[in-house]
Design an enzyme around this catalytic site. Sequence first.
Site, PDB file in Angstrom:
ATOM      1  N   ARG A  93      80.748 -17.124  55.624  1.00  0.00           N
ATOM      2  CA  ARG A  93      80.640 -16.389  54.181  1.00  0.00           C
ATOM      3  C   ARG A  93      80.712 -15.059  54.152  1.00  0.00           C
ATOM      4  O   ARG A  93      81.492 -14.796  53.164  1.00  0.00           O
ATOM      5  CB  ARG A  93      79.098 -16.570  53.835  1.00  0.00           C
ATOM      6  CG  ARG A  93      78.583 -18.203  53.809  1.00  0.00           C
ATOM      7  CD  ARG A  93      76.854 -18.106  53.253  1.00  0.00           C
ATOM      8  NE  ARG A  93      76.566 -19.549  53.005  1.00  0.00           N
ATOM      9  CZ  ARG A  93      77.020 -20.151  52.010  1.00  0.00           C
ATOM     10  NH1 ARG A  93      77.666 -19.588  50.929  1.00  0.00           N
ATOM     11  NH2 ARG A  93      76.640 -21.642  51.873  1.00  0.00           N
ATOM     12  N   ARG A  97      78.571 -20.594  44.432  1.00  0.00           N
ATOM     13  CA  ARG A  97      78.541 -20.281  45.955  1.00  0.00           C
ATOM     14  C   ARG A  97      77.257 -19.115  46.112  1.00  0.00           C
ATOM     15  O   ARG A  97      76.957 -18.546  44.947  1.00  0.00           O
ATOM     16  CB  ARG A  97      79.948 -19.430  46.133  1.00  0.00           C
ATOM     17  CG  ARG A  97      81.245 -20.228  46.291  1.00  0.00           C
ATOM     18  CD  ARG A  97      81.391 -20.963  47.544  1.00  0.00           C
ATOM     19  NE  ARG A  97      81.335 -20.403  48.829  1.00  0.00           N
ATOM     20  CZ  ARG A  97      81.316 -20.563  50.103  1.00  0.00           C
ATOM     21  NH1 ARG A  97      80.938 -21.753  50.268  1.00  0.00           N
ATOM     22  NH2 ARG A  97      81.160 -19.727  51.120  1.00  0.00           N
ATOM     23  N   ILE A  98      76.888 -19.134  47.100  1.00  0.00           N
ATOM     24  CA  ILE A  98      75.985 -18.088  47.407  1.00  0.00           C
ATOM     25  C   ILE A  98      76.746 -16.800  48.125  1.00  0.00           C
ATOM     26  O   ILE A  98      77.312 -17.024  49.032  1.00  0.00           O
ATOM     27  CB  ILE A  98      74.889 -18.412  48.288  1.00  0.00           C
ATOM     28  CG1 ILE A  98      74.034 -19.846  47.841  1.00  0.00           C
ATOM     29  CG2 ILE A  98      73.858 -17.527  48.487  1.00  0.00           C
ATOM     30  CD1 ILE A  98      73.508 -19.757  46.610  1.00  0.00           C
ATOM     31  N   ASN A 108      74.870 -13.353  36.370  1.00  0.00           N
ATOM     32  CA  ASN A 108      75.021 -14.884  36.704  1.00  0.00           C
ATOM     33  C   ASN A 108      74.156 -15.702  35.442  1.00  0.00           C
ATOM     34  O   ASN A 108      72.986 -15.127  34.822  1.00  0.00           O
ATOM     35  CB  ASN A 108      74.453 -15.391  37.852  1.00  0.00           C
ATOM     36  CG  ASN A 108      74.566 -16.850  38.135  1.00  0.00           C
ATOM     37  OD1 ASN A 108      75.794 -17.213  38.008  1.00  0.00           O
ATOM     38  ND2 ASN A 108      73.639 -17.607  38.347  1.00  0.00           N
ATOM     39  N   HIS A 115      72.447 -18.991  34.450  1.00  0.00           N
ATOM     40  CA  HIS A 115      71.618 -20.226  35.060  1.00  0.00           C
ATOM     41  C   HIS A 115      71.234 -21.128  33.945  1.00  0.00           C
ATOM     42  O   HIS A 115      70.622 -20.729  32.956  1.00  0.00           O
ATOM     43  CB  HIS A 115      70.462 -19.883  35.907  1.00  0.00           C
ATOM     44  CG  HIS A 115      69.959 -21.153  36.665  1.00  0.00           C
ATOM     45  ND1 HIS A 115      70.648 -21.926  37.507  1.00  0.00           N
ATOM     46  CD2 HIS A 115      68.671 -21.796  36.476  1.00  0.00           C
ATOM     47  CE1 HIS A 115      69.629 -22.750  37.967  1.00  0.00           C
ATOM     48  NE2 HIS A 115      68.553 -22.712  37.242  1.00  0.00           N
ATOM     49  N   ASP A 117      71.201 -11.142  43.176  1.00  0.00           N
ATOM     50  CA  ASP A 117      70.536 -10.504  44.361  1.00  0.00           C
ATOM     51  C   ASP A 117      70.774 -11.372  45.656  1.00  0.00           C
ATOM     52  O   ASP A 117      71.521 -12.354  45.519  1.00  0.00           O
ATOM     53  CB  ASP A 117      69.164  -9.880  44.205  1.00  0.00           C
ATOM     54  CG  ASP A 117      68.056 -11.191  44.367  1.00  0.00           C
ATOM     55  OD1 ASP A 117      66.895 -10.875  43.831  1.00  0.00           O
ATOM     56  OD2 ASP A 117      68.679 -12.385  44.411  1.00  0.00           O
ATOM     57  N   ASP A 131      69.718 -17.498  42.352  1.00  0.00           N
ATOM     58  CA  ASP A 131      69.116 -17.488  41.158  1.00  0.00           C
ATOM     59  C   ASP A 131      67.658 -16.834  41.171  1.00  0.00           C
ATOM     60  O   ASP A 131      66.584 -17.325  40.668  1.00  0.00           O
ATOM     61  CB  ASP A 131      68.592 -18.936  40.724  1.00  0.00           C
ATOM     62  CG  ASP A 131      69.998 -19.969  40.473  1.00  0.00           C
ATOM     63  OD1 ASP A 131      70.068 -20.942  40.988  1.00  0.00           O
ATOM     64  OD2 ASP A 131      70.992 -19.358  40.095  1.00  0.00           O
TER      65      ASP A 131
HETATM   66  C1  GRF Z   1      76.944 -23.897  33.197  1.00  0.00           C
HETATM   67  O1  GRF Z   1      75.752 -24.547  32.966  1.00  0.00           O
HETATM   68  C2  GRF Z   1      76.186 -22.746  33.997  1.00  0.00           C
HETATM   69  O2  GRF Z   1      75.053 -22.538  33.433  1.00  0.00           O
HETATM   70  C3  GRF Z   1      76.062 -23.720  35.313  1.00  0.00           C
HETATM   71  O3  GRF Z   1      77.271 -24.150  35.569  1.00  0.00           O
HETATM   72  C4  GRF Z   1      77.623 -24.604  34.386  1.00  0.00           C
HETATM   73  C5  GRF Z   1      79.056 -24.108  34.179  1.00  0.00           C
HETATM   74  O4  GRF Z   1      79.882 -24.474  32.972  1.00  0.00           O
HETATM   75  N1  GRF Z   1      75.835 -22.360  36.548  1.00  0.00           N
HETATM   76  P1  GRF Z   1      81.075 -24.055  32.743  1.00  0.00           P
HETATM   77  O5  GRF Z   1      82.188 -24.025  33.954  1.00  0.00           O
HETATM   78  O6  GRF Z   1      80.952 -22.609  32.063  1.00  0.00           O
HETATM   79  O7  GRF Z   1      81.520 -25.108  31.602  1.00  0.00           O
END
Ligand code: GRF
Length: 203
Positions: A64, A90-91, A106, A108, A140, A144
């Site tokens: 990584r 990816r982490i 990011n 989520h 971080d 998430d």
């Molecule tokens: C989104 O729902 C995002 O929150 C998650 O993966 C999805 C990516 O969708 N991490 P896109 O590639 O932006 O259409």
Amino acid sequence: LPIAVLISGGGSNLQALIDKVEDGTLDVDIKMVLSNRAGAYGLERAKKHSIPTCTLSHKDYSSREDFDGEMVRVLKDAGVEAIVMAGFMRIITPVFLSAFPGKIINIHPALLPSFAGAGGQVEASEYGVQISGCTVHFVDEKMDHGAIIIQAAVPAMPGEDVETLTERILQVEHRVLPQATKWLAEGRLSLEGRFVKLASANV
Ligand code: GRF
């Protein structure tokens, strides 16, 4: 603010950022779109808007840290100063974090800390929540887990198909991610421990 958008898939969040840059409401310079998957449709979206792209396959690196080191090299060479992760699966390691301190955000598709991880929408839907949503947060060293910048609630219908919930959340993601990116570009976000402070606009 020179940014890169990191993707692994369809790139609808990337498209939302591109649209806001092109309509003049988001003052950032998308220097590069980087994907860890060559087939990511988001790469096509970038090419349509003449945004440089780079694909780095994590399979080509022994660790990584090596993968992150290469990403950092490519991004720094492109003059990137901040990172927006939009479906980047990816982490990342401290090698990457230390290269862009306090400048990695990011999106989520759930209300963290609930339903962290790759299946946020599915887990929320299967749990039977009435309210789900999405979260923009600083990245971080844990997945998430970073300080929360924006959260938006999205109503869920228990038992509905996860695709309809996913799409409903995605529409809201396309608003909150550009908003958080705008605040980052305006230098209005600061971190006090776990708390994000939003400075008033310099009107
Ligand atoms: C989104 O729902 C995002 O929150 C998650 O993966 C999805 C990516 O969708 N991490 P896109 O590639 O932006 O259409």
